[in-house]
Design a protein around this motif. Structure first.
Motif, PDB file in Angstrom:
ATOM      1  N   ALA A 130       0.444  -1.052  -0.428  1.00  0.00           N
ATOM      2  CA  ALA A 130      -0.371   0.034   0.059  1.00  0.00           C
ATOM      3  C   ALA A 130       0.849   1.845  -0.071  1.00  0.00           C
ATOM      4  O   ALA A 130       2.134   1.535   0.780  1.00  0.00           O
ATOM      5  CB  ALA A 130      -1.013   0.384   1.087  1.00  0.00           C
TER       6      ALA A 130
ATOM      7  N   LEU B  92      -3.303   6.474   1.279  1.00  0.00           N
ATOM      8  CA  LEU B  92      -4.347   5.517   2.607  1.00  0.00           C
ATOM      9  C   LEU B  92      -4.335   7.166   4.071  1.00  0.00           C
ATOM     10  O   LEU B  92      -5.854   6.903   3.627  1.00  0.00           O
ATOM     11  CB  LEU B  92      -3.362   4.743   3.585  1.00  0.00           C
ATOM     12  CG  LEU B  92      -2.881   3.243   2.818  1.00  0.00           C
ATOM     13  CD1 LEU B  92      -2.124   2.095   3.813  1.00  0.00           C
ATOM     14  CD2 LEU B  92      -4.492   2.796   3.264  1.00  0.00           C
TER      15      LEU B  92
ATOM     16  N   GLN C 142      -9.207  -0.450   9.258  1.00  0.00           N
ATOM     17  CA  GLN C 142      -8.221   0.000   8.539  1.00  0.00           C
ATOM     18  C   GLN C 142      -8.307   1.394   9.020  1.00  0.00           C
ATOM     19  O   GLN C 142      -7.177   2.322   9.397  1.00  0.00           O
ATOM     20  CB  GLN C 142      -8.070  -0.797   7.113  1.00  0.00           C
ATOM     21  CG  GLN C 142      -8.080  -1.656   6.720  1.00  0.00           C
ATOM     22  CD  GLN C 142      -7.170  -2.299   5.900  1.00  0.00           C
ATOM     23  OE1 GLN C 142      -7.171  -1.029   5.073  1.00  0.00           O
ATOM     24  NE2 GLN C 142      -7.309  -3.265   4.733  1.00  0.00           N
TER      25      GLN C 142
ATOM     26  N   LEU D 222      -5.222   4.202  10.912  1.00  0.00           N
ATOM     27  CA  LEU D 222      -4.840   5.311  10.102  1.00  0.00           C
ATOM     28  C   LEU D 222      -4.861   6.725  11.290  1.00  0.00           C
ATOM     29  O   LEU D 222      -5.071   7.771  10.209  1.00  0.00           O
ATOM     30  CB  LEU D 222      -5.188   5.500   8.612  1.00  0.00           C
ATOM     31  CG  LEU D 222      -5.107   4.782   7.559  1.00  0.00           C
ATOM     32  CD1 LEU D 222      -5.574   4.461   6.637  1.00  0.00           C
ATOM     33  CD2 LEU D 222      -3.273   4.887   7.596  1.00  0.00           C
TER      34      LEU D 222
ATOM     35  N   GLU E 166      -8.064  -1.897   1.794  1.00  0.00           N
ATOM     36  CA  GLU E 166      -6.554  -1.393   1.778  1.00  0.00           C
ATOM     37  C   GLU E 166      -6.560  -0.408  -0.164  1.00  0.00           C
ATOM     38  O   GLU E 166      -6.327   1.314  -0.080  1.00  0.00           O
ATOM     39  CB  GLU E 166      -5.513  -2.097   1.962  1.00  0.00           C
ATOM     40  CG  GLU E 166      -4.547  -1.321   2.045  1.00  0.00           C
ATOM     41  CD  GLU E 166      -3.147  -2.501   2.206  1.00  0.00           C
ATOM     42  OE1 GLU E 166      -2.869  -2.824   1.294  1.00  0.00           O
ATOM     43  OE2 GLU E 166      -2.508  -2.272   3.115  1.00  0.00           O
TER      44      GLU E 166
ATOM     45  N   ILE F 181      -9.346   2.235  -0.196  1.00  0.00           N
ATOM     46  CA  ILE F 181      -8.974   3.381   0.525  1.00  0.00           C
ATOM     47  C   ILE F 181      -8.093   4.707  -0.403  1.00  0.00           C
ATOM     48  O   ILE F 181      -8.393   5.796  -0.771  1.00  0.00           O
ATOM     49  CB  ILE F 181      -8.599   3.363   2.121  1.00  0.00           C
ATOM     50  CG1 ILE F 181      -9.805   2.332   2.853  1.00  0.00           C
ATOM     51  CG2 ILE F 181      -7.792   4.302   1.922  1.00  0.00           C
ATOM     52  CD1 ILE F 181      -9.148   1.915   4.453  1.00  0.00           C
ATOM     53  N   GLN F 182      -7.561   3.656  -0.966  1.00  0.00           N
ATOM     54  CA  GLN F 182      -6.166   4.303  -1.855  1.00  0.00           C
ATOM     55  C   GLN F 182      -6.955   4.969  -3.112  1.00  0.00           C
ATOM     56  O   GLN F 182      -6.963   6.061  -3.567  1.00  0.00           O
ATOM     57  CB  GLN F 182      -5.420   3.389  -2.437  1.00  0.00           C
ATOM     58  CG  GLN F 182      -4.872   3.151  -0.931  1.00  0.00           C
ATOM     59  CD  GLN F 182      -3.288   2.427  -1.487  1.00  0.00           C
ATOM     60  OE1 GLN F 182      -2.118   2.517  -1.855  1.00  0.00           O
ATOM     61  NE2 GLN F 182      -3.421   0.325  -0.988  1.00  0.00           N
TER      62      GLN F 182
END
Length: 624
Positions: A280, A285, A310, A314, A501, A504-505
């Motif tokens: 990632a 993120l 997740q 962050l 993941e 989110i990106q």
């Protein structure tokens, strides 16, 4: 500087071959034994002893006599890293026996008229030798553990129960690459502070300190022979700490196959697709999350709960959970509070409730929304068309328009590959949700608001509530048969962690109106997946080629609305690359605002009129 030298020495020791390690131990023992005899003379006479020729020969005879005796006592056979009290006892016996032989040699020397040794010297020599050789072994063990501790930092586990099962589990974990035992917890006071196979035994009162010291996230209970009340008490004790508790079944139950299916790990993406997830990008993120107020809808679902975990890691300013299921909301809220990494606000309700949605957005000043709430089970939505439309289409519209109205910076819709040329109601409703998202994106761009609306489209997620994995595991645990709808059905698969993941990106790269597509790898045949699951559970498929197998695979026929294969794009030429190698984006056609608004009014009228066939027809006409 000392720490660097210690680490370098530890790596050098660990890198030696077994024969070289044994040779080094013999050399060290020879030096220590020689020093022990000289030290015994010095302590006896109270001076720094200067031996004569005969006494030098006696001193040098100590390692010559002892080391050959140490070999059968196993002092060079034990693996130093896993050495415990049994090794210390072996040292005491070996040194004691060799000291007796050396004392006899010293006595015979004095009988010949040569200068031998006073009677107290052999006793002092034996004590010094035990202390020095024992210390050398445990110092070497400490040095060899250093690189292992660093390698498994954050992935160490505690084993509750220092009995046979616990020690066998510890040995198995020590040979693995994923988790490593930090020590034992036991309620037997006779074991407290002792080392078993190189691992320290701690008492229950030390649990909190040990968990903090070794950064423990998992505790495995190995009390298979204890009563259920005892295991219950242990689990209740461990629930006070922020750790995941696992129970090791009895060996007899494992041998009988009772726990085999439940012990099978989740099928990993590498097992199915032969590829590894891409690392990632930390910048992507955190862009929409770190320091921001984030709302996740469907927070208790399989995708939503992983999103929450997740996102919490962050460091958002605040995480708001919206979930219609009380039990699911309780579970994810409890899980996140155990992590204690950010402030969490749980909210019980539906995205269809406009007043609730607007209240949440206004009260908390939400900046980022991940919309995962949806009815996604194809057969259930097929039987409940109106509810599927109300939740997936109108619920998404309520949330998206409220986000536009109240200045939400980023809105990310979780979509599905079933939205591409849908043949079922669930897929069609998700395509309509994408159209709603695109409408809000167009309005935001036209007004120059700087708000970003996007969707992320992907296929099946391993282990999610809508995946076949839980169904197959349940069918296998019951002895079969495993049901597959068609021999040629294929699906894309991805692990929940990797999918979230990437979601989110992808949202971090949104500019407005995109539909992001995740690279799902190669499609997998469901019938091959079924065979793999049966094999992983320790069984054989029963078919014409293997009539003596354990479990049948039965083909039941395609369900209403089910496709043989799924797609990620409506038109291939619309796909474009992004800065992330596993994420593409599509700008797919959508009706104008006025046309979509008219269609939504018609859809609502069909629902209000109870005309399910009209609802289905309109859904498919627009989505297709």
């Amino acid at each position: 500087m000392p720490n660097r030298l210690t680490s370098k020495l530890a790596r050098s020791m660990a890198g030696l071959g077994r024969n070289r390690k044994q040779g080094a131990m013999m050399l060290v023992d020879a030096v220590l034994l020689t020093f022990s005899v000289w030290g015994a003379y010095s302590l006896r006479f109270g001076i720094l002893f200067e031996p004569n020729l005969e006494q030098w020969l006696l001193i040098l005879a100590a390692p010559a006599l002892s080391i050959p005796l140490f070999i059968p006592f196993g002092l060079y056979r034990s693996v130093v890293r896993y050495m415990g009290e049994h090794a210390l006892w072996a040292i005491v016996k070996a040194v004691g026996f060799s000291s007796i032989l050396w004392a006899f040699l010293a006595f015979m020397t004095s009988m010949t008229g040569q200068e031998g040794a006073p009677r107290s010297v052999p006793i002092i020599y034996a004590l010094l030798a035990v202390i020095l050789i024992g210390t050398s072994r445990f110092t070497a063990r400490w040095l060899l553990w250093l690189p292992v501790r660093k390698q498994f930092s954050g992935r160490q586990v505690l084993i509750y129960g220092a009995g046979v099962s616990g020690r066998q589990l510890a040995a198995a974990l020590q040979g693995g690459q994923d988790l490593f035992p930090a020590g034992f917890i036991d309620d037997d006071p006779d074991l407290f502070g002792k080392d078993l196979d190189g691992l320290r035994v701690y008492g229950e009162s030390q649990l909190g300190d040990v968990i903090e010291k070794f950064d423990i996230h998992d505790v495995i209970v190995t009390l298979s022979s204890s009563s259920s009340l005892k295991r219950q008490a242990v689990v209740q004790l461990l629930e006070q700490y922020p750790v995941k508790v696992r129970i090791l079944p009895a060996v007899a139950e494992i041998a009988n196959g009772k726990h085999l299916v439940n012990m099978v790990r989740e099928v990993d993406i590498g097992d199915l697709l032969g590829r590894d997830p891409v690392a990632a990008d930390p910048a992507l993120l955190g862009r929409n999350i770190t320091g921001k107020i984030v709302l996740v809808t469907g927070a208790g679902g399989s995708i939503g709960s992983e999103l929450c975990r997740q996102i919490a890691g962050l460091r958002p300013q605040l995480l708001v959970l919206l979930e219609a299921s009380e039990h699911a909301l309780y579970q994810i809220d409890k899980s996140l509070r155990a992590l204690s990494v950010c402030d969490v606000v749980p909210c019980l309700g539906s995205v269809e409730d406009r007043s609730l949605v607007e209240k949440l957005l206004l009260k908390h000043g939400v900046q980022t929304i991940y919309h995962a709430a949806a009815h996604k089970h194809v057969p259930l939505v097929e039987c409940n068309v109106a509810e599927g439309v109300l939740n997936n289409v109108f619920g998404s519209r309520t949330l998206a328009t409220s986000a536009l109205k109240h200045g939400v910076e980023t809105f990310v819709l979780i979509s599905t590959d079933k939205a591409v040329r849908p043949t079922n109601v669930m897929g069609a409703t998700k395509r309509w949700a994408e159209l709603v998202m695109q409408e809000c994106a167009q309005k935001a761009m036209a007004l120059g608001l700087g708000q970003r609306f996007c969707a992320v489209r992907f296929g099946n997620v391993l282990g999610s509530s809508g995946s076949v994995i839980p169904l197959f595991k349940e069918q296998i645990s019951q002895g079969g048969p495993v049901t597959v709808t068609h021999e040629e059905v294929t699906r894309f698969f991805m692990s929940i962690h990797e999918a979230v993941e990437l979601v989110i990106q992808a949202g971090s790269m949104a500019e407005g109106g995109e539909i992001f597509l995740l690279d799902m790898g190669e499609p997998v045949k469901i019938i091959d997946l079924a065979r793999n699951m049966i094999s992983l559970a320790g069984h054989e498929v029963r078919d014409a080629a293997n009539p003596d197998g354990d479990i049948d695979i039965v083909v039941t026929g395609l369900r209403p609305g089910e496709k043989l294969y799924e797609e990620l794009l409506i038109a291939d030429e619309h796909a474009a690359e992004t800065e992330h190698p596993k994420i593409m984006k599509a700008l797919e056609p959508s009706p104008s605002d006025s046309v979509l608004e008219e269609l939504l009014v018609r859809l609502q009228e069909c629902i209000d009129g109870g005309d399910e066939s009209a609802v289905r027809g309109l859904l498919m006409d627009v989505a297709g």
